[in-house]
Design a protein around this motif. Structure first.
Motif, PDB file in Angstrom:
ATOM      1  N   ASN A  81       0.805  -1.218   0.000  1.00  0.00           N
ATOM      2  CA  ASN A  81       0.000   0.000   0.000  1.00  0.00           C
ATOM      3  C   ASN A  81       0.839   1.270   0.000  1.00  0.00           C
ATOM      4  O   ASN A  81       0.358   2.330   0.391  1.00  0.00           O
ATOM      5  N   ARG A  82       2.068   1.184  -0.389  1.00  0.00           N
ATOM      6  CA  ARG A  82       2.967   2.346  -0.379  1.00  0.00           C
ATOM      7  C   ARG A  82       2.961   3.024  -1.746  1.00  0.00           C
ATOM      8  O   ARG A  82       2.596   2.434  -2.763  1.00  0.00           O
ATOM      9  N   TRP A  83       3.383   4.279  -1.760  1.00  0.00           N
ATOM     10  CA  TRP A  83       3.481   5.067  -2.992  1.00  0.00           C
ATOM     11  C   TRP A  83       4.903   5.581  -3.133  1.00  0.00           C
ATOM     12  O   TRP A  83       5.492   6.075  -2.174  1.00  0.00           O
ATOM     13  N   GLU A  84       5.461   5.443  -4.316  1.00  0.00           N
ATOM     14  CA  GLU A  84       6.836   5.842  -4.592  1.00  0.00           C
ATOM     15  C   GLU A  84       6.848   7.129  -5.413  1.00  0.00           C
ATOM     16  O   GLU A  84       6.062   7.280  -6.332  1.00  0.00           O
ATOM     17  N   ALA A  85       7.754   8.023  -5.062  1.00  0.00           N
ATOM     18  CA  ALA A  85       7.933   9.255  -5.829  1.00  0.00           C
ATOM     19  C   ALA A  85       9.299   9.218  -6.505  1.00  0.00           C
ATOM     20  O   ALA A  85      10.298   8.870  -5.885  1.00  0.00           O
ATOM     21  N   ARG A  86       9.306   9.560  -7.787  1.00  0.00           N
ATOM     22  CA  ARG A  86      10.532   9.658  -8.589  1.00  0.00           C
ATOM     23  C   ARG A  86      10.394  10.864  -9.494  1.00  0.00           C
ATOM     24  O   ARG A  86       9.297  11.240  -9.864  1.00  0.00           O
ATOM     25  N   PHE A 101       6.021   6.544   0.359  1.00  0.00           N
ATOM     26  CA  PHE A 101       5.142   7.300   1.239  1.00  0.00           C
ATOM     27  C   PHE A 101       3.877   6.516   1.530  1.00  0.00           C
ATOM     28  O   PHE A 101       3.466   5.650   0.758  1.00  0.00           O
ATOM     29  N   SER A 102       3.250   6.850   2.628  1.00  0.00           N
ATOM     30  CA  SER A 102       2.025   6.162   3.047  1.00  0.00           C
ATOM     31  C   SER A 102       0.859   6.466   2.130  1.00  0.00           C
ATOM     32  O   SER A 102       0.017   5.617   1.897  1.00  0.00           O
TER      33      SER A 102
END
Length: 160
Positions: A81-86, A101-102
């Motif tokens: 359930n995590r979100w990745e930022a790139r 991120f949550s």
């Protein structure tokens, strides 16, 4: 106003997506590529949706929208359930990992901070740039050249 509506294989599809966004933001008196009468069915839905929600619909209709992808620029679902930022094209790298991120929104805000820090005021962001003025001032005063996303709960950050 700089809005990302997606990538389209056909010029006509891109023009229609632009028209629909223009109609949502500026109303039926705005200049469009095709006659407004071609969008009569869409106008009913336009009235029922917020601007942000309608832009999400347009983006998801684009030819290169990935299923399961985030509605935000620079954000993708990570394990569980995590979100990745790139962010791409920063410091000579193809992609810069920002962190996981949550929530999807936390990742999008972290992306925005790094985009503004590295690309300046012309950076394309997910949210209005004015919401980051204070955050960016404190980042530049305390972190030197290292961009840092805003503080979030239950998140892990890694910046190269």
């Amino acid at each position: 106003m700089d809005l990302q509506l997606g990538t389209y294989d056909e010029e006509e599809s891109a023009a229609k997506a632009y028209d629909l966004a223009a109609l949502k933001f500026f109303g039926t008196s705005t200049q469009t590529n095709f006659p407004v009468t071609e969008y009569e069915k869409d106008l009913e839905m336009l009235e029922k949706k917020t601007k942000e929600d309608y832009l999400d619909i347009l983006r998801r209709k684009s030819d290169r929208f990935s299923r399961g992808a985030s509605k935000y620029r620079g954000v993708a679902r990570h394990h569980g359930n995590r979100w990745e930022a790139r962010i791409g094209n920063v410091r000579g790298k193809k992609s810069l990992y920002i962190g996981t991120f949550s929530t999807e929104e936390e990742a999008a805000r972290a992306y925005d901070v790094v985009a503004i820090k590295n690309k300046g005021t012309n950076a394309a962001t997910n949210f209005d740039k004015s919401t980051y003025t204070r955050s960016m001032t404190s980042v530049s005063n305390s972190a030197g050249d290292q961009p840092m996303p805003p503080t979030t709960t239950n998140s892990s950050h890694h910046i190269n």
